[in-house]
Every structure is written in C-alpha cells, then in structure tokens.
Design an enzyme around this catalytic site. Structure first.
Site, mmCIF file in Angstrom:
data_model
loop_
_atom_site.group_PDB
_atom_site.id
_atom_site.type_symbol
_atom_site.label_atom_id
_atom_site.label_comp_id
_atom_site.label_asym_id
_atom_site.label_seq_id
_atom_site.Cartn_x
_atom_site.Cartn_y
_atom_site.Cartn_z
ATOM 1 N N PRO A 24 13.060 -16.134 -87.983
ATOM 2 C CA PRO A 24 12.890 -15.592 -89.414
ATOM 3 C C PRO A 24 11.807 -15.120 -89.895
ATOM 4 O O PRO A 24 10.636 -15.209 -89.523
ATOM 5 C CB PRO A 24 13.289 -17.215 -90.239
ATOM 6 C CG PRO A 24 13.395 -18.022 -88.992
ATOM 7 C CD PRO A 24 13.045 -17.349 -87.610
ATOM 8 N N GLY A 71 5.952 -17.867 -91.151
ATOM 9 C CA GLY A 71 4.892 -18.599 -90.426
ATOM 10 C C GLY A 71 5.481 -18.562 -88.728
ATOM 11 O O GLY A 71 4.895 -19.347 -87.997
ATOM 12 N N LEU A 72 6.556 -18.019 -88.332
ATOM 13 C CA LEU A 72 6.946 -18.207 -87.036
ATOM 14 C C LEU A 72 6.573 -17.117 -86.219
ATOM 15 O O LEU A 72 7.124 -16.714 -85.065
ATOM 16 C CB LEU A 72 8.705 -18.254 -86.934
ATOM 17 C CG LEU A 72 8.910 -19.710 -87.212
ATOM 18 C CD1 LEU A 72 10.417 -19.860 -87.882
ATOM 19 C CD2 LEU A 72 8.554 -20.697 -85.815
ATOM 20 N N GLY A 73 5.917 -16.071 -86.859
ATOM 21 C CA GLY A 73 5.372 -14.957 -86.031
ATOM 22 C C GLY A 73 6.368 -13.873 -85.799
ATOM 23 O O GLY A 73 6.244 -13.222 -84.687
ATOM 24 N N SER A 74 7.216 -13.500 -86.571
ATOM 25 C CA SER A 74 8.087 -12.649 -86.721
ATOM 26 C C SER A 74 7.517 -11.131 -86.232
ATOM 27 O O SER A 74 8.093 -10.285 -85.297
ATOM 28 C CB SER A 74 9.094 -12.568 -87.646
ATOM 29 O OG SER A 74 8.493 -12.089 -88.626
ATOM 30 N N ALA A 95 4.518 -10.274 -85.184
ATOM 31 C CA ALA A 95 3.716 -10.203 -83.845
ATOM 32 C C ALA A 95 4.567 -10.145 -82.784
ATOM 33 O O ALA A 95 4.623 -9.480 -81.703
ATOM 34 C CB ALA A 95 2.907 -11.299 -83.952
ATOM 35 N N ALA A 96 5.984 -11.018 -82.809
ATOM 36 C CA ALA A 96 7.109 -10.980 -81.700
ATOM 37 C C ALA A 96 7.451 -9.523 -81.791
ATOM 38 O O ALA A 96 7.961 -9.284 -80.576
ATOM 39 C CB ALA A 96 7.847 -12.202 -81.938
ATOM 40 N N ASP A 112 -1.575 -14.953 -83.893
ATOM 41 C CA ASP A 112 -0.155 -14.874 -83.352
ATOM 42 C C ASP A 112 -0.016 -13.839 -82.490
ATOM 43 O O ASP A 112 0.890 -14.377 -81.392
ATOM 44 C CB ASP A 112 0.510 -14.024 -85.064
ATOM 45 C CG ASP A 112 0.961 -14.972 -85.911
ATOM 46 O OD1 ASP A 112 0.194 -16.022 -86.050
ATOM 47 O OD2 ASP A 112 1.763 -14.540 -86.668
HETATM 48 O O1 PMV Z 1 1.627 -17.552 -91.695
HETATM 49 P P1 PMV Z 1 1.465 -17.196 -90.508
HETATM 50 O O2 PMV Z 1 1.908 -18.097 -89.390
HETATM 51 O O3 PMV Z 1 1.189 -15.849 -90.159
HETATM 52 O O4 PMV Z 1 -0.266 -17.576 -90.218
HETATM 53 C C1 PMV Z 1 -1.196 -17.534 -90.942
HETATM 54 C C2 PMV Z 1 -2.408 -18.338 -90.543
HETATM 55 C C3 PMV Z 1 -3.547 -18.162 -91.179
HETATM 56 O O5 PMV Z 1 -4.646 -18.654 -90.456
HETATM 57 C C4 PMV Z 1 -3.368 -18.428 -92.508
HETATM 58 C C5 PMV Z 1 -4.062 -16.633 -91.355
HETATM 59 C C6 PMV Z 1 -4.482 -16.103 -90.092
HETATM 60 O O6 PMV Z 1 -4.557 -14.782 -89.789
HETATM 61 O O7 PMV Z 1 -4.866 -16.774 -89.057
#
Ligand code: PMV
Length: 307
Positions: free
Chosen positions: A95, A99-102, A104-105, A146
């Site tokens: 998704p 926050g699931l790293g789409s 970067a993946a 990520d």
């Molecule tokens: O929302 P995500 O999974 O892309 O994570 C962000 C994590 C933070 O610590 C808020 C930002 C970062 O660059 O690490």
C-alpha cells in the site's frame, strides 16, 4: 525476461527519534512485495511501465524528480551502462504512503532487476545506498531505515550514520498491521517534529532519549525471545510518540481496539498522523485482534509473522 522483487517493511520501534540519531528497529514484511520486470527492446528507448498507476512513459521524457526514472538513471550510472534498449515494468502490492516502505521497495526491486539484467552483482549495502538517493525525493531528509531493512530483508537495528546491524529474532511473533485509511505524508510529520524540536529542544531530546532506550531494550528482548516484554515496550513507545505529537484520533481508536481485543501492545508505525498501527497478537488473539481493528475502522489489516 528478468524479474526481481523486494518486500515491504514496518518500523517496530524508534520512528522519528531515528532522525535524531537514536536507534530504531524495523523488520521486513514479506506478505507484500514490489516487483520489477525487464525485457530487452529492439529500439534504443527505455520504456517505464508503472502498472499500478496505468502509466507508460519513456525515460527520456521523465522529469528529473520522477522517482522511477531517478533510480533507473542512478543504477545505470553505477553499473556503468547506458540506459537503453529495455522496457521495465513495475508492480507492487505494498500500500502507498502508509509506512510499509512502498517507495524504497520499488527502488530496491528496480536496482536488483537492473543489476541482474546487466549481469552485475551488487552488495546489499550498494543496493541500499542507491535506493537511499531516491528516498530523498520522497521524504526530503530520510533516515535511511526503509532502504536498509528492505535491501537486507532482515530485522535491522538502525542508527543513522553508523554501520548497518542486522539481527535475529529468537522467537517468531505475530503482528497485525492495520491501516487507518488516512494517508500521511512522512515529510509533513517529520517537518512538524522538527519545528517542535526547534521550539523546545530539551523536551524533545529527552523524549528521543527515552524512545532510543526502548529500541535498545526491544532489540535485547527480540534476541532472547522475550516476546512478552515486547508488548509493554510498544505501549511505552506509543505514549512517547503521542507526546511528540504524531498520533491522531484514528490511530488512538485502533490502538485502543487492539488492546481491548487482547493485543499485548499496540502503537503507530512510521511517520504517524495516519498510516499504520501495529498490534502484537498471538495464535489465540490474532483473529479477535484483526476483527476488532476492522470493526474500529481499519481500512485493511495485514496479519504477518515476524521471524
Ligand atoms: O512512514 P515511514 O515508514 O516512511 O517512516 C518514517 C519514519 C520516520 O522516522 C518518521 C522518518 C525517517 O526518515 O526515518
């Protein structure tokens, strides 16, 4: 035809504080994956097919800040090859913006596919470094967590600017990952935390220290298989994230529902304000926790085993 994939990821502990050089822990999520497929083309062009967005365009026509074009250009430069004569298609079940790293993946899948296509072996460190360059387009000043966890496909204990440490989880555990349905741009939450830090550094530094200490304790707990301790550490981390100002009513609703349904711990994961909540479940509670999260308004729940 060449094919490569990369998993999603979830941050277990330490988001936000990680930007300020405290440790954080992230794990790969293998239930969801990004995939890049490369086929040779007879003509010189590079064609990018973004399947999920139903878009097809030539690399030459892509603007400099197009993340797919950027990672293709950077990888070809690293591989010392001219970007020409191929079609690259991207598809992901991760998704977006939750926050699931789409992002970067997708980058890691592209780097891996190009390296395979051109017959070059890249180390995980190199794959991660290439993906990091593109992360900057998404996030501005990403910590790099990520791309690291996704390139290594192992739990990582991440401290910005320090050598990468992967580690083993001694006893597998079950996480329910629940989407609040609120898209939360990481850049905005990170910017708000920066302003809060500028306004009151002593307070924020103390919160970051406490979060860092939880991440250290959590690593030790994971390495000795003390899954029971994890729940309390997650709850403590959520209290601190709330104090930093990155929780939201939707997050709190899901956290409360998971805990009432028997989860041992629950917290937001990633940038906050929306995105995902993670809840620690087990074989007995997992169905109940999943149902409670959906009943409380979660858009989607992924139940995954972290090993
Ligand atoms: O929302 P995500 O999974 O892309 O994570 C962000 C994590 C933070 O610590 C808020 C930002 C970062 O660059 O690490």
């Amino acid at each position: 035809m060449i094919n490569a994939t990369a998993p999603g990821k979830i941050i277990l502990f330490g988001e936000h504080a990680v930007v300020y050089a405290r440790p954080a822990i992230a794990v790969p999520v293998f239930h969801v994956r990004a995939q890049a497929t490369i086929e040779p083309r007879a003509d010189a062009r590079v064609v990018i097919v973004a399947r999920d967005l139903a878009r097809e365009y030539a690399l030459d026509d892509a603007p400099a800040d197009d993340p797919l074009a950027a990672i293709i250009r950077a990888t070809c430069a690293r591989l010392n090859v001219a970007p020409q004569n191929f079609c690259i298609a991207i598809h992901s079940t991760i998704p977006l913006a939750s926050g699931l790293g789409s992002g970067a993946a997708v980058s890691v899948a592209i780097v891996r596919a190009l390296a395979k296509f051109f017959g070059v072996t890249l180390s995980e460190v190199e794959v991660s470094a290439l993906a990091y360059e593109t992360e900057k387009l998404h996030h501005g000043t990403p910590s790099g967590i990520d791309n690291t966890v996704i390139a290594f496909e192992q739990p990582v204990y991440f401290v910005r600017g320090q050598p990468i440490e992967t580690f083993r989880v001694a006893r597998p555990f079950t996480l329910a990952i629940a989407d609040t349905g609120v898209a939360a741009p990481t850049k905005i939450a990170v910017g708000d935390v920066r302003r809060a830090w500028e306004a009151d550094r002593a307070r924020c530094e103390s919160l970051f220290d406490q979060i860092g200490a939880l991440a250290r304790d959590a690593r030790a707990a994971l390495e000795r298989g003390a899954v029971d301790a994890l729940g309390d550490l997650m709850n403590a981390n959520q209290v601190l994230l709330r104090a930093i100002g990155v929780s939201s009513p939707e997050i709190e609703t899901l956290v409360g529902a998971a805990l009432r349904a028997g989860a041992r711990g629950a917290k937001l994961s990633g940038a906050g304000r929306g995105g995902n909540v993670i809840a620690l479940a087990d074989a007995v509670t997992q169905d109940e926790v999943e149902r409670a999260l959906l009943d409380a308004g979660a858009r989607r729940v992924i139940v995954t085993r972290v090993a």
